[in-house]
Design an enzyme around this catalytic site. Structure first.
Site, PDB file in Angstrom:
ATOM      1  N   GLU A   1     120.085  89.806  63.384  1.00 46.88           N
ATOM      2  CA  GLU A   1     121.095  89.176  62.530  1.00 46.88           C
ATOM      3  C   GLU A   1     120.544  87.979  61.786  1.00 46.88           C
ATOM      4  O   GLU A   1     120.791  87.793  60.595  1.00 46.88           O
ATOM      5  CB  GLU A   1     122.322  88.765  63.356  1.00 46.88           C
ATOM      6  CG  GLU A   1     123.292  89.910  63.637  1.00 46.88           C
ATOM      7  CD  GLU A   1     122.795  90.856  64.716  1.00 46.88           C
ATOM      8  OE1 GLU A   1     121.819  90.500  65.434  1.00 46.88           O
ATOM      9  OE2 GLU A   1     123.372  91.953  64.853  1.00 46.88           O
TER      10      GLU A   1
ATOM     11  N   HIS B   1     132.597  91.106  72.155  1.00 48.61           N
ATOM     12  CA  HIS B   1     133.063  91.936  71.042  1.00 48.61           C
ATOM     13  C   HIS B   1     134.520  91.645  70.705  1.00 48.61           C
ATOM     14  O   HIS B   1     135.215  92.516  70.190  1.00 48.61           O
ATOM     15  CB  HIS B   1     132.906  93.426  71.367  1.00 48.61           C
ATOM     16  CG  HIS B   1     131.487  93.875  71.539  1.00 48.61           C
ATOM     17  ND1 HIS B   1     130.733  93.558  72.645  1.00 48.61           N
ATOM     18  CD2 HIS B   1     130.671  94.598  70.735  1.00 48.61           C
ATOM     19  CE1 HIS B   1     129.518  94.088  72.524  1.00 48.61           C
ATOM     20  NE2 HIS B   1     129.453  94.717  71.366  1.00 48.61           N
TER      21      HIS B   1
END
Lengths: 351, 325
Positions: B60, B129
């Site tokens: 990322e 998440h």
């Protein structure tokens, strides 16, 4: 503590061997000499200004490493881009930012290349492809890779260059950036200026492998090691890498072995991590001194011609520093300008 | 006007913008031939190919830094984080580079980048998440933050986000992705900084964010039977925040409740409350109330997870309590 000096390949006669290979004409060689002298003189001027309180905050000089910026940027067009580090004055100068705009920026003035918002570690001049020096080690590698991605999408043959030190090579940004640039064949040149210390941490204490270039093998891109204090060697290697990138051949990792001969940052104690002998030995390898000797020995230029270049640069730097000192401060009323580009409720405490 | 889901509306917009502007491209994991974990790019790879729908390694920080460099050099990246929790690995790049390059270059570089991700509590996705994180981005100068709650706004806000020259965090709540609504076709732009008054009312103003909008509307509908009239405001963008619409509403109702699934400390509700007190103290007939997610990592087990976010019962109770003040 003895730090391995070395790291300069083919040390004796390196300049001569590179000189034998160079196809450069006298004018081009003099231009390289001028760029290196200008970087050195600007840095020396900024050091004095820092000591006199005219430069605020940190000031990381490029003294000793001039051959790298000069040798690489000689191959770049204004539409090519450079992303640099905290030690980036030399990159900005070599990429075409005027000395007076750099001096004014470090003096914190409105006429500076970042209008006083950046300082030494945030020199911006996109008009000539200088996309910023940076206070964080590593991101320039990713930004340059991204610029390469843009150039690919835009179907241009522009090239992006990242300058960074050995310190960045142990950072994730290095590994993530060169991996992606390699797998997508992006037009990028990664220039590692291995000056052997990440701030004051010796490279050999944080990397088992002394060569940054060796890490390229893991990512499948070509790499080269050159004597970073040999302008002709840097120029030749960078030229090949830029041609490859421009021609669609993908990125290159160019490792330039070098040394900074001043403290990490002006005013910092420069002891306890390296010896005076080591520093002095590297001062003897001064890239400017070496190139001057070479030009004289090869009869490429006369002493008078080189002196003339130095006098012209001295005048330019004196003018740049005077310009900076006489320039106005930025207007505090404009301090929040440019946080956002788009129209909207940009001010206020939220958004 | 067509009826479609939230995710389809956002995808239709992305398709339109990619067709209109060849400098728009997407980077993310599985957003190529696979079409995205949440179907955010389904069908686009076949139209635009691998350069513009670029599957990336799980790095990322790396691809956010790259997209920042791309945005600074004339293209318009859309970073698809899948789960927005993954954005945290890129925070250094985002805060120090993405959000600051325009300012440091005194406006000569622009930063047209969209950071999109699915967020929120409610599907037993567990703590890595289920996060939201938008208050952090609202706090920092340089970012715009959009939190659409309807399919029409998903399309219209994404269109604006892609065309803006500023970095935009564009968040899609997982519980809303398959909700349906009517969506204008073609050029549908929703401006940033304009709240949507989702329900008119006179007794109390409820500002709700993200998944709390449908939940608060449900409560308001139920309370209408008890002659309680709740005005529900969906800010739609948090940076910029349309405080004027909130102030105007509070001026009429005199009571303010803020419902948000993210944490209370230094949060959106705290900011809205402070601005209302600063500017409209005399309009208030009661203290401002906040309902927030509990200050804890998001747990996995469904009953634990449900206990973290404001429930319809809690919202109804907060409204009754405020009206009794």
């Amino acid at each position: 503590m003895a730090t391995p000096l070395a790291a300069t390949p083919a040390e004796s006669g390196a300049a001569e061997s590179a000189a034998a290979r160079t196809a450069l004409g006298t004018a081009e060689q003099l231009a390289l000499f001028r760029t290196m002298v200008e970087i050195r003189r600007v840095e020396e001027g900024l050091v004095r200004a820092h000591q006199n309180g005219l430069v605020h905050g940190a000031c990381h000089t490029y003294v000793g490493q001039e051959a790298i910026a000069a040798g690489v940027c000689a191959h770049l067009r204004p539409s090519d881009v450079v992303f640099s580090t905290h030690r980036g004055h030399g990159h900005a100068l070599a990429k075409g930012v005027a000395a007076q705009e750099i001096a004014a920026e470090l003096f914190g003035r409105e006429t500076g290349c970042s209008h006083g918002r950046g300082g030494s570690m945030h020199l911006f001049k996109p008009e000539v492809g200088m996309m910023g020096t940076s206070g964080i080690v590593g991101p320039c590698i990713l930004l340059a890779a991204g610029a390469g991605y843009s150039f690919r999408l835009q179907r241009t043959d522009n090239v992006a260059v990242a300058f960074f030190g050995d310190g960045a090579s142990n950072n994730g940004a290095f590994h993530e950036g060169i991996n992606m640039a390699s797998v997508w064949d992006l037009p990028v040149l990664f220039v590692c200026e291995n000056n052997q210390y990440a701030t004051e941490v010796p490279y050999h204490t944080v990397s088992r492998n002394p060569d940054v270039a060796a890490k390229a093998a893991a990512y499948g891109l070509p790499s080269v090691i050159v004597d970073g204090n040999d302008i002709l060697a840097v120029h030749a290697a960078a030229g090949e890498a830029v041609r490859r990138a421009r021609g669609g051949g993908g990125p290159t990792l160019l490792e330039c072995k070098t040394y900074r001969t001043r403290a990490h940052s002006e005013g910092m104690r420069d002891a306890g991590y390296r010896t005076a002998e080591e520093v002095n030995a590297w001062k003897e390898r001064c890239p400017i001194k070496r190139f001057r000797s070479h030009l004289l020995e090869a009869a490429s230029a006369s002493s008078a011609e080189l002196d003339q270049v130095e006098r012209e640069v001295d005048a330019l730097v004196a003018n740049a520093l005077a310009f900076a000192k006489d320039s106005p401060w930025p207007d505090p009323a404009m301090v929040t300008q440019h946080v956002y580009r788009s129209e909207g409720r940009a001010g206020g405490s939220v958004g | 006007m067509g009826e479609m889901t939230f995710v389809a509306a956002a995808r239709e917009d992305l398709d339109e913008e990619m067709a209109r502007d060849p400098s728009v491209f997407v980077m993310g994991q599985g957003i190529g031939a696979r079409g995205g974990n949440f179907n955010t790019t389904m069908g686009l790879f076949e139209k635009y190919g691998p350069e513009r729908l670029r599957d990336v390694p799980i790095a990322e920080r790396g691809f956010v830094g790259m997209c920042t460099g791309a945005a600074a050099t004339g293209t318009r990246p859309v970073v698809d984080f899948m789960f927005v929790d993954f954005i945290l690995d890129a925070m250094g790049e985002l805060i120090n580079q993405t959000a600051k390059l325009q300012y440091m270059s005194s406006g000569r570089l622009t930063m047209p980048i969209v950071l999109r991700g699915c967020y929120g509590i409610g599907r037993a996705s567990a703590t890595h998440h289920s996060g939201a994180y938008y208050p952090i981005f609202v706090h920092l100068p340089g970012f715009r933050v959009a939190v659409p709650t309807t399919p029409a706004d998903a399309k219209g806000l994404l269109k604006t986000a892609i065309r803006l020259e500023d970095p935009v965090l564009f968040l899609e709540h997982k519980s809303l992705l398959n909700t349906k609504g009517s969506v204008p076709e073609g050029e549908h732009l929703v401006p940033f900084g304009e709240a949507w008054v989702a329900r008119r009312g006179t007794h109390l103003t409820a500002v709700a964010i993200g998944s709390m909008v449908p939940r608060t509307l449900e409560v308001a509908g139920r309370l209408a039977a008890e002659e309680v009239s709740v005005e529900v405001i969906d800010p739609r963008t948090l940076a910029p925040l349309d405080i004027d619409t909130i102030l105007e509403s509070v001026h009429r109702t005199g009571r303010l409740l803020i419902v948000d699934e993210t944490y209370a400390p230094c949060g959106i509700g705290a900011e809205i409350a402070a601005q209302v007190v600063d500017r409209s103290f005399d309009d208030l007939d009661a203290p401002i109330r906040r309902l927030n997610g509990l200050h804890t990592p998001i747990p996995y087990s469904p009953p634990l997870e449900a206990a973290v976010v404001p429930t319809t019962e809690a919202i109804a109770q907060a409204i009754r309590d405020l009206l009794a003040e």
